[in-house]
Design a protein around this motif. Structure first.
Motif: not given
Length: 172
Positions: A39-42, A47, A68-70, A72, A90
C-alpha cells in the motif's frame, strides 16, 4: 597472554555470529509474503503515474469524510472514509479485470446477495450477518467497490446510491 588470545577468539566468534544474525534478519525481511498487499499512501486521488487513472469525482462531505487515499499493489485505488456517526468504509477503484476483494473477505460467506439498479448500472450487494458488507458496480472501463467491516443497518444501501452517483474514474 593465553587469556588475551581466548578473549580475541571470543570477540571474533561473537562478531561472526552477529554478522550472520544481521544477514538472516535482512534476508528474512526481504522475502515478500505472496498474499500480502503493498500500500502506498497518496495526497490526492491521482494514480496516473503508477496505475494510469485518477478519480475525477468521489464523495467527501461533512458526513462522508475522506481520511486516506491509497494505491494497492500498483493497481487498485483505495479511499478510506469515516461515515458519521463513527462507522468506517473503503472505496476501491480499479480498471476492469484488476479488482480484488478486500483482504479477509470471502464472498461465499455472504448470507444476503442482491442486485438492483442505480442510474442504469447493475449494483451487486453482498452482506454477512451483522457485519462485512460489500457493494460492487462497473462503470465504463472501471470497477468500483465499497466495503465496510461493521456497517449500521441499511448504511450500505444509502451509501451505494451516494457512491454510485458521485464516483468517477478517468483513464490518463
Amino acid at each position: 597472554m593465553v587469556e588475551s588470545i581466548w578473549f580475541v577468539v571470543a570477540l571474533v566468534l561473537l562478531a561472526a555470529v552477529s554478522v550472520a544474525l544481521v544477514l538472516m534478519i535482512v534476508l528474512y525481511t526481504e522475502k515478500r509474503d505472496p498474499g500480502r498487499q503493498t500500500r502506498t499512501q497518496y495526497r490526492t486521488a491521482d494514480y496516473t503515474r503508477e496505475a494510469g487513472f485518477r478519480l475525477s469525482d468521489y464523495p467527501n462531505t461533512p458526513l462522508v469524510i475522506l481520511r486516506r487515499r491509497w494505491l494497492i499493489d500498483g493497481d487498485i485505488a483505495a479511499l478510506d472514509y469515516t461515515i458519521v456517526p463513527g462507522r468506517f468504509m473503503t472505496l476501491f477503484v480499479a480498471r476492469r479485470g484488476r479488482m480484488q476483494p478486500p483482504e479477509g473477505y470471502n464472498a461465499e460467506d455472504a448470507e444476503n446477495v442482491e442486485q438492483y439498479e442505480i442510474d442504469g448500472l447493475t449494483v451487486t450487494q453482498n452482506q454477512q450477518a451483522g457485519r462485512r458488507a460489500l457493494v460492487y458496480w462497473v462503470r465504463g472501463e472501471f470497477e468500483y467497490l465499497i466495503y465496510s467491516e461493521e456497517p449500521e443497518m441499511n448504511m450500505m444501501n444509502g451509501m451505494a446510491y451516494y457512491f454510485v452517483r458521485n464516483t468517477r474514474a478517468v483513464r490518463t
